[in-house]
Every structure is written in structure tokens, then in C-alpha cells.
Design an enzyme around this catalytic site. Structure first.
Site, PDB file in Angstrom:
ATOM      1  N   HIS A  36       0.851  -1.197   0.000  1.00 38.75           N
ATOM      2  CA  HIS A  36       0.000   0.000   0.000  1.00 38.75           C
ATOM      3  C   HIS A  36       0.883   1.242   0.000  1.00 38.75           C
ATOM      4  O   HIS A  36       2.083   1.159   0.293  1.00 38.75           O
ATOM      5  CB  HIS A  36      -0.872   0.008   1.265  1.00 38.75           C
ATOM      6  CG  HIS A  36      -0.033   0.090   2.495  1.00 38.75           C
ATOM      7  ND1 HIS A  36       0.454  -1.034   3.131  1.00 38.75           N
ATOM      8  CD2 HIS A  36       0.482   1.147   3.166  1.00 38.75           C
ATOM      9  CE1 HIS A  36       1.212  -0.661   4.142  1.00 38.75           C
ATOM     10  NE2 HIS A  36       1.249   0.667   4.188  1.00 38.75           N
ATOM     11  N   HIS A 120       5.733   6.479  -0.708  1.00 36.72           N
ATOM     12  CA  HIS A 120       6.529   5.270  -0.978  1.00 36.72           C
ATOM     13  C   HIS A 120       5.650   4.049  -0.762  1.00 36.72           C
ATOM     14  O   HIS A 120       4.606   4.142  -0.102  1.00 36.72           O
ATOM     15  CB  HIS A 120       7.726   5.210  -0.014  1.00 36.72           C
ATOM     16  CG  HIS A 120       7.282   5.073   1.411  1.00 36.72           C
ATOM     17  ND1 HIS A 120       6.978   6.176   2.203  1.00 36.72           N
ATOM     18  CD2 HIS A 120       7.022   3.993   2.171  1.00 36.72           C
ATOM     19  CE1 HIS A 120       6.575   5.754   3.387  1.00 36.72           C
ATOM     20  NE2 HIS A 120       6.582   4.434   3.391  1.00 36.72           N
TER      21      HIS A 120
HETATM   22  O1  3AM Z   1       3.382   2.740   4.607  1.00 39.26           O
HETATM   23  P1  3AM Z   1       4.491   2.212   5.447  1.00 39.26           P
HETATM   24  O2  3AM Z   1       4.676   0.738   5.288  1.00 39.26           O
HETATM   25  O3  3AM Z   1       5.765   2.966   5.317  1.00 39.26           O
HETATM   26  O4  3AM Z   1       5.106   1.562   9.219  1.00 39.26           O
HETATM   27  C1  3AM Z   1       3.715   1.725   9.136  1.00 39.26           C
HETATM   28  C2  3AM Z   1       3.211   1.716   7.719  1.00 39.26           C
HETATM   29  O5  3AM Z   1       4.098   2.491   6.953  1.00 39.26           O
HETATM   30  C3  3AM Z   1       3.344   3.115   9.542  1.00 39.26           C
HETATM   31  O6  3AM Z   1       2.043   3.286   9.019  1.00 39.26           O
HETATM   32  C4  3AM Z   1       1.923   2.513   7.841  1.00 39.26           C
HETATM   33  C5  3AM Z   1       0.699   1.651   7.929  1.00 39.26           C
HETATM   34  O7  3AM Z   1       0.778   0.798   9.026  1.00 39.26           O
HETATM   35  N1  3AM Z   1       3.357   3.319  10.990  1.00 39.26           N
HETATM   36  C6  3AM Z   1       3.228   2.398  11.950  1.00 39.26           C
HETATM   37  N2  3AM Z   1       3.301   2.980  13.166  1.00 39.26           N
HETATM   38  C7  3AM Z   1       3.523   4.291  12.953  1.00 39.26           C
HETATM   39  C8  3AM Z   1       3.693   5.424  13.788  1.00 39.26           C
HETATM   40  N3  3AM Z   1       3.665   5.319  15.118  1.00 39.26           N
HETATM   41  C9  3AM Z   1       3.558   4.523  11.555  1.00 39.26           C
HETATM   42  N4  3AM Z   1       3.747   5.722  11.019  1.00 39.26           N
HETATM   43  C10 3AM Z   1       3.915   6.752  11.878  1.00 39.26           C
HETATM   44  N5  3AM Z   1       3.882   6.613  13.213  1.00 39.26           N
END
Ligand code: 3AM
Length: 182
Positions: A36, A120
Site C-alpha cells: 500500500h 513510498h
Molecule cells: O506505509 P508504510 O509501510 O511505510 O510503518 C507503518 C506503515 O508504513 C506506519 O504506518 C503505515 C501503515 O501501518 N506506521 C506504523 N506505526 C507508525 C507510527 N507510530 C507509523 N507511522 C507513523 N507513526
């Protein structure tokens, strides 16, 4: 419930991204069905908060657009690398949508996101130090990767459940975008 707003990827595109997923020992590869693009991480909220956020997201009016994936990069460097991702060709309509999603979340009662949006699609995460040489080879080998375009005609509110074998994402609601501006 733990929520985020994002774009799911069409199956064929996710399958193409999955062809990159090799050659990095210790990487926790993201499964194609979990790939995603995050527009806004929300985090843990109550069901009432979720309903408020949903209402604000449903009120967004924005045009659809095409996106192209291009190149790869990392969060963190060398043995401190936390994630490997595929990047996007910069897109003004994507940035426009993200701004609207951000303000909808704030109007829905969430604290503003202080960090800059860096679009990304995460391919892998590392819990332990990555092998810097392998990583460099991976980055060099995938530098020319590109995929798409695909047409984004909706965005999605996802629930993220953290499990032992990684997060499981469940779409809770889709929000349609208007026809792309040509
Ligand atoms: O889209 P990506 O994979 O980069 O890493 C988590 C994921 O990122 C991020 O939110 C997206 C959907 O789960 N994520 C998880 N915990 C987070 C946090 N505390 C976070 N982003 C910001 N703060």
C-alpha cells in the site's frame, strides 16, 4: 482500533513489486496483498473517533489520477536501515489528495501530522541490522525499476492489526475520487 489512510495497489502491480523481493537476508518482505501507499498514519483510536474520521474522509472531493512507481530507496542507511521501499514519480494530484486527507483527519479530531509526506510503497522491514553490502547490491540492482501507470480512483481507510507474523491490513471503507482531470 489502529487505523491508517492509504492507497491499495492493483493485484498485477503488487505482483510486479513482489518480483523485487529477494536477495536481502533478514528482510521481512511485505506480502503483495499488504502492499500500500500510506497517505496518513492515524494510530489507535476509539470507534467514535473512527466514525468521525470516516465522516470527514467521505466528504473529500478530489480528482483521480495516474501514478507511476519508480526507483527504490531506504529509511535509514547501511546497517541502520529500517525499511526498503519503491518510490513514486512525483505527482501533484497525489500531494493534493494527501493534503485533503491530512486536514480531514485533523477535522475528525486527530492531532496534526508534523512530518513531511514522503510517498513510498514499503517492500521490506528490518528488525535486525541489514547486511550493508547486500543492501547496496539490491539498491543498485533495482534502481531502474519502474511500474505503472495505474489509475487511482479511490482511497481507503485501513485497519492495521499487529500480529506475530507482521501486520494484517483490512480495508474498512473506500472513498471514490472524481474522474481524472485530463
Ligand atoms: O506505509 P508504510 O509501510 O511505510 O510503518 C507503518 C506503515 O508504513 C506506519 O504506518 C503505515 C501503515 O501501518 N506506521 C506504523 N506505526 C507508525 C507510527 N507510530 C507509523 N507511522 C507513523 N507513526
Amino acid at each position: 482500533m489502529r487505523l491508517f489512510v492509504g492507497l491499495g495497489l492493483p493485484e498485477g502491480l503488487a505482483a510486479r513489486l513482489a518480483t523485487l523481493e529477494a536477495g536481502l537476508p533478514g528482510a521481512q518482505w511485505v506480502l503483495p496483498e499488504n502492499m500500500h501507499l500510506t497517505l496518513r498514519f492515524i494510530g489507535e483510536v476509539t470507534e467514535n473517533d473512527a466514525a468521525d474520521i470516516d465522516e470527514m474522509l467521505a466528504g473529500i472531493s478530489a480528482p483521480g489520477f495516474d501514478l507511476h512507481l519508480q526507483g527504490v530507496g531506504t529509511f535509514g542507511e547501511g546497517h541502520k536501515t529500517r525499511a526498503v521501499w519503491v518510490g513514486l514519480v512525483p505527482s501533484a494530484p497525489l500531494a493534493h489528495l494527501q493534503t485533503k486527507v491530512e486536514s480531514a483527519c485533523v477535522r475528525g479530531g486527530q492531532p496534526p501530522e508534523g512530518r513531511k509526506f514522503s510517498p513510498h510503497v514499503t517492500l521490506a522491514r528490518f528488525n535486525h541490522a541489514a547486511d550493508a553490502n547486500r543492501l547496496q547490491r539490491f539498491i543498485e540492482g533495482s534502481a531502474m525499476f519502474s511500474a505503472g501507470p495505474w489509475t487511482v480512483d479511490h482511497f481507503t481507510l485501513f485497519e492495521s492489526r499487529l500480529g506475530k507474523s507482521g501486520a494484517v491490513y483490512t480495508p474498512l471503507a473506500d472513498y471514490e475520487l472524481s474522474p481524472p482531470v485530463l
